[in-house]
Every structure is written in structure tokens, then in C-alpha cells.
Design a protein around this motif. Structure first.
Motif, PDB file in Angstrom:
ATOM      1  N   ASP A  31       0.843  -1.200   0.000  1.00 58.04           N
ATOM      2  CA  ASP A  31       0.000   0.000   0.000  1.00 58.04           C
ATOM      3  C   ASP A  31       0.876   1.245   0.000  1.00 58.04           C
ATOM      4  OD1 ASP A  31      -0.088   1.266   3.001  1.00 58.04           O
ATOM      5  OD2 ASP A  31       0.272  -0.897   3.017  1.00 58.04           O
ATOM      6  N   SER A  32       0.329   2.324  -0.517  1.00 56.35           N
ATOM      7  CA  SER A  32       1.129   3.538  -0.709  1.00 56.35           C
ATOM      8  C   SER A  32       1.657   4.115   0.600  1.00 56.35           C
ATOM      9  CB  SER A  32       0.334   4.594  -1.478  1.00 56.35           C
ATOM     10  OG  SER A  32      -0.841   4.941  -0.772  1.00 56.35           O
ATOM     11  N   LEU A  33       0.922   4.004   1.694  1.00 54.42           N
ATOM     12  CA  LEU A  33       1.383   4.561   2.965  1.00 54.42           C
ATOM     13  C   LEU A  33       2.598   3.815   3.514  1.00 54.42           C
ATOM     14  CD1 LEU A  33      -1.988   5.371   4.779  1.00 54.42           C
ATOM     15  CD2 LEU A  33      -0.375   6.960   3.704  1.00 54.42           C
ATOM     16  N   SER A  34       2.542   2.485   3.518  1.00 58.49           N
ATOM     17  CA  SER A  34       3.683   1.729   4.040  1.00 58.49           C
ATOM     18  C   SER A  34       4.886   1.847   3.105  1.00 58.49           C
ATOM     19  CB  SER A  34       3.321   0.260   4.290  1.00 58.49           C
ATOM     20  OG  SER A  34       2.993  -0.399   3.094  1.00 58.49           O
ATOM     21  N   ILE A  35       4.641   1.879   1.807  1.00 58.02           N
ATOM     22  CA  ILE A  35       5.737   2.036   0.850  1.00 58.02           C
ATOM     23  C   ILE A  35       6.432   3.373   1.075  1.00 58.02           C
ATOM     24  CG2 ILE A  35       6.279   2.391  -1.599  1.00 58.02           C
ATOM     25  CD1 ILE A  35       4.013   0.321  -2.180  1.00 58.02           C
ATOM     26  N   ALA A  36       5.659   4.441   1.148  1.00 57.16           N
ATOM     27  CA  ALA A  36       6.238   5.778   1.342  1.00 57.16           C
ATOM     28  C   ALA A  36       7.002   5.850   2.660  1.00 57.16           C
ATOM     29  CB  ALA A  36       5.147   6.841   1.298  1.00 57.16           C
ATOM     30  N   ALA A  37       6.435   5.276   3.710  1.00 60.67           N
ATOM     31  CA  ALA A  37       7.099   5.329   5.018  1.00 60.67           C
ATOM     32  C   ALA A  37       8.429   4.588   4.991  1.00 60.67           C
ATOM     33  CB  ALA A  37       6.188   4.743   6.097  1.00 60.67           C
ATOM     34  N   VAL A  38       8.457   3.375   4.461  1.00 59.12           N
ATOM     35  CA  VAL A  38       9.686   2.584   4.421  1.00 59.12           C
ATOM     36  C   VAL A  38      10.730   3.259   3.526  1.00 59.12           C
ATOM     37  CG1 VAL A  38      10.699   0.392   3.655  1.00 59.12           C
ATOM     38  CG2 VAL A  38       8.613   0.391   5.037  1.00 59.12           C
ATOM     39  N   VAL A  39      10.320   3.707   2.352  1.00 60.96           N
ATOM     40  CA  VAL A  39      11.252   4.360   1.432  1.00 60.96           C
ATOM     41  C   VAL A  39      11.847   5.613   2.081  1.00 60.96           C
ATOM     42  CG1 VAL A  39      11.399   5.631  -0.760  1.00 60.96           C
ATOM     43  CG2 VAL A  39      10.257   3.402  -0.666  1.00 60.96           C
ATOM     44  N   ASN A  40      11.015   6.429   2.700  1.00 59.86           N
ATOM     45  CA  ASN A  40      11.515   7.653   3.346  1.00 59.86           C
ATOM     46  C   ASN A  40      12.444   7.337   4.512  1.00 59.86           C
ATOM     47  OD1 ASN A  40      10.214   9.376   1.573  1.00 59.86           O
ATOM     48  ND2 ASN A  40       8.369   9.484   2.820  1.00 59.86           N
ATOM     49  N   GLU A  41      12.118   6.305   5.294  1.00 60.18           N
ATOM     50  CA  GLU A  41      12.972   5.935   6.421  1.00 60.18           C
ATOM     51  C   GLU A  41      14.317   5.405   5.935  1.00 60.18           C
ATOM     52  OE1 GLU A  41      10.823   3.525   9.330  1.00 60.18           O
ATOM     53  OE2 GLU A  41       9.028   4.712   8.943  1.00 60.18           O
ATOM     54  N   VAL A  42      14.320   4.590   4.883  1.00 61.30           N
ATOM     55  CA  VAL A  42      15.578   4.076   4.334  1.00 61.30           C
ATOM     56  C   VAL A  42      16.408   5.236   3.776  1.00 61.30           C
ATOM     57  CG1 VAL A  42      16.628   2.638   2.527  1.00 61.30           C
ATOM     58  CG2 VAL A  42      14.686   1.756   3.863  1.00 61.30           C
TER      59      VAL A  42
END
Length: 137
Positions: A31-42
Motif C-alpha cells: 500500500d502507498s502509505l507503508s511504501i512511502a514510510a519505508v522508502v523515506n525511512e531508508v
């Protein structure tokens, strides 16, 4: 009981010498929320060291989407432009097969984090030696 997942990080980061092990804590990257969160954290973790050498641990991840792969391609390019490296570990056999079928160029360092850290360190050392030799010419 209300859970506020938006403030909880979806990754854990631990330094292992020149490598930062980034363990993804969510089983679904679809989902877009978890993808965005993980990508931003990495991306944020990668900016903490120069050069950034990231080992992504997928031990808890069951599914990823093409959107996640697209987003991580940008992060990978940023890391490489800064002289760093990024590779993965603990991908299930099925996920490795799917990624290969999709043509995703994922550097896979091994199943266990310990083995992957060792392999990534060895690779970094070989790169350093090769750079030293070519710079001395």
C-alpha cells in the motif's frame, strides 16, 4: 484501544561496522502509505553516513509491490551516486524468484543477516582494494 501506526517507524537500523542493517518491520509493502514510510525511512538512514552502505533485511516481509520496487530504485541510485552500496538479505525463495522474473536488479547477500553482513563487508573491502589499485596507476 487505538493504535497510531503512523508515528511508529517501519524499519529498525543497526550499525555493523561500515554497514547499516535496516530491518523492515512490516510484512506487506503493497500500500502507498507503508511504501512511502519505508522508502523515506531508508532514505533518511542512508543520509546519516558517508558513504552509505545499506543492507536491507526482508526477514519479516511477505509481499512487495512493483510500486515499492520503483520507489527503491530511486533510493538505490541516490546511494550509489554518493559512493555507497545497497543490498538485500533474508528474501524468501519465492520473492527472489518473482524479483528475478520482473527483471529487478537486486543484490542479494544471503539468507541470514550475519552471513549477509560478512559478505557485504568482504565486497566493500574488494571494492576498496580495487579502487586503491586503480588510483595508484
Amino acid at each position: 484501544m487505538e493504535m497510531n501506526q503512523s508515528t511508529e517507524p517501519l524499519v529498525d537500523a543497526v550499525a555493523a561496522g561500515p554497514i547499516t542493517v535496516v530491518s523492515i518491520r512490516t510484512p506487506m509493502l503493497t500500500d502507498s502509505l507503508s511504501i512511502a514510510a519505508v522508502v523515506n525511512e531508508v532514505r533518511e538512514i542512508s543520509r546519516r553516513s558517508e558513504p552509505p552502505n545499506i543492507l536491507l533485511n526482508f526477514h519479516r516481509v511477505a509481499h512487495v509491490s512493483l510500486d515499492f520496487l520503483d520507489e527503491m530504485t530511486g533510493v538505490t541510485e541516490e546511494i550509489k551516486m554518493r559512493g555507497g552500496s545497497i543490498c538485500c538479505c533474508s528474501l524468501s525463495r519465492e520473492m527472489r524468484s518473482v524479483l528475478k522474473t520482473l527483471g529487478a536488479h537486486v543484490l542479494y547477500a544471503g539468507h541470514s543477516v550475519q552471513h549477509a553482513v560478512m559478505r557485504h563487508r568482504n565486497w566493500l573491502e574488494r571494492q576498496r582494494r580495487a579502487g586503491t589499485r586503480s588510483g595508484a596507476s
